[in-house]
Write an enzyme that holds these catalytic residues in place. Structure first.
Site, PDB file in Angstrom:
ATOM      1  N   HIS A  15      -0.037 -12.003   0.632  1.00 53.06           N
ATOM      2  CA  HIS A  15      -0.897 -10.983   0.010  1.00 53.06           C
ATOM      3  C   HIS A  15      -1.262 -11.303  -1.445  1.00 53.06           C
ATOM      4  O   HIS A  15      -0.406 -11.323  -2.310  1.00 53.06           O
ATOM      5  CB  HIS A  15      -0.155  -9.631   0.067  1.00 53.06           C
ATOM      6  CG  HIS A  15      -1.025  -8.445  -0.206  1.00 53.06           C
ATOM      7  ND1 HIS A  15      -0.569  -7.160  -0.061  1.00 53.06           N
ATOM      8  CD2 HIS A  15      -2.312  -8.334  -0.593  1.00 53.06           C
ATOM      9  CE1 HIS A  15      -1.543  -6.312  -0.374  1.00 53.06           C
ATOM     10  NE2 HIS A  15      -2.609  -7.006  -0.706  1.00 53.06           N
TER      11      HIS A  15
ATOM     12  N   TYR B 235       0.833  -1.207   0.000  1.00 53.80           N
ATOM     13  CA  TYR B 235       0.000   0.000   0.000  1.00 53.80           C
ATOM     14  C   TYR B 235       0.868   1.257   0.000  1.00 53.80           C
ATOM     15  O   TYR B 235       1.566   1.552   0.982  1.00 53.80           O
ATOM     16  CB  TYR B 235      -0.941   0.019   1.209  1.00 53.80           C
ATOM     17  CG  TYR B 235      -1.889  -1.162   1.274  1.00 53.80           C
ATOM     18  CD1 TYR B 235      -2.349  -1.786   0.118  1.00 53.80           C
ATOM     19  CD2 TYR B 235      -2.328  -1.664   2.486  1.00 53.80           C
ATOM     20  CE1 TYR B 235      -3.211  -2.866   0.161  1.00 53.80           C
ATOM     21  CE2 TYR B 235      -3.197  -2.746   2.548  1.00 53.80           C
ATOM     22  CZ  TYR B 235      -3.622  -3.340   1.379  1.00 53.80           C
ATOM     23  OH  TYR B 235      -4.480  -4.412   1.432  1.00 53.80           O
TER      24      TYR B 235
END
Ligand code: NAD
Length: 318
Positions: free
Chosen positions: A123, A58
């Protein structure tokens, strides 16, 4: 009234039903100043949110750094918060090798200013080799768990089949939680079908993106959003309908996503005090007054024609 906390699978963790998705702190949905980030995290904690989720992906590590700085400045006792981060997905691509994920957690802990995280997720595993996840990545994370770098292990991704693929192949107990997104909201509730299976595997369930990554907001989604023009237009119509009824689409969408208690926490991306307050109020209103049945049914009708379409347009994010 206090924000509800729910057990997360068999981890013994009790997480707030609304979790703080920290991807916006990496400027993923527009710029957020350090002061705004600090105020949002501080307000979240004071209103009972104890679960924060981030990733090195992110904002190319910015989200972890900003979240770490906020927690440090606020001096929150470590055992009063639950922190999850991820490994295997980075701004420059995917790498689920044992060597990379082992290095990754050290880097994340440095940015987060922590000695350990509560959950370390692989992820978006659909972008890697699922065989590697089973045979190499999860065993590497197991070692990190034994070394005290993470208390629990999770896997995340969009297609629901990835969860059964992995959980059917790893030793029982080696994956503690899954994180699914965009599959338990008013425009897609397909995660429900998987809940009995996940329960049978003793795996805790985290769901994310109840606002469909900005689709179910009055302002609409960011430019990079992968939804089709048809879905975007149906969501705009639903938002308008809610507004005409004196309601906010984000509140109704979040309330819908909070209804199933087998889903322990719903991660919402937040970047301001106002969003934190609105989302906590939505949860408290649901606990106190109950859901807006008529409005929710009408919204489901507005969104229904794109029900099948949405699976075609949101299969894999870039
Ligand atoms: P989301 O559906 O939570 O939407 C976030 C957007 O809605 C942001 O623009 C935010 O500013 C806005 N918003 C939040 N509250 C609002 C309110 N009350 N009114 C109006 N707008 C509001 O999508 P998301 O941020 O992508 O998902 C939530 C979190 O879940 C992420 O931050 C991340 O931590 C996690 N997540 C993980 C994965 C994964 O692991 N693969 C995928 C998606 C999300």
């Amino acid at each position: 009234m206090e924000l509800e906390r729910r057990e997360l699978g068999k981890t013994g963790l009790k997480v707030s039903c609304v979790g703080f998705g920290a991807s916006p702190l990496g400027n993923v949905f527009g710029a957020v100043s350090p002061d705004e980030a600090l105020a949002a995290v501080s307000r979240a904690i004071s209103l009972g949110i104890n679960f924060f989720d981030t990733s090195p992906y992110y904002g190319a590590t910015l989200s972890e750094t900003v979240l770490g700085n906020c927690l440090h400045q606020l001096g929150v006792p470590r055992d009063e918060i639950v922190i999850s981060t991820k490994c295997g997905r980075y701004a420059d691509g995917f790498d689920f090798s044992a060597e990379r994920v082992t290095r990754s957690i050290e880097e994340s802990l440095g940015r987060l200013r922590l000695d350990y995280v509560d959950i370390l997720h692989c992820h978006d595993i659909e972008f890697g080799s699922l065989e590697q996840i089973v045979n190499e990545t999860i065993p590497a994370l197991q070692k990190l768990k034994e070394a005290g770098k993470t208390r629990f292990i999770g896997i995340t991704g969009l297609p629901l089949e990835i969860f059964t693929y992995v959980l059917d192949r790893v030793p029982p107990g080696s994956v503690d939680v899954i994180l699914s997104y965009c599959h338990y909201g008013i425009n897609d509730s397909t995660l429900l079908d998987l809940l009995p299976y996940l329960k049978s595997k003793n795996v805790g369930v985290i769901s994310a993106s109840p606002l469909a990554m900005g689709l179910l907001t009055e302002d609409g989604p960011p430019d990079w959003h992968p939804a089709s023009p048809e879905l975007k237009s149906a969501c705009r119509a639903a938002a308008l309908y809610c507004k005409e009824e004196g309601q906010n689409i984000s509140k109704l969408a979040l309330q819908y996503s909070l209804m199933n208690k087998d889903i322990s926490t719903m991660l919402v991306g937040m970047n301001s005090v106002v969003q934190v307050e609105d989302n906590v109020s939505a949860a408290l209103e649901l606990s106190g007054v109950g859901k807006h049945d008529v409005l929710l049914r009408r919204m489901e009708t507005i969104l229904e024609p794109v029900e099948l379409l949405k699976r075609l347009i949101m299969p894999y994010l870039p």
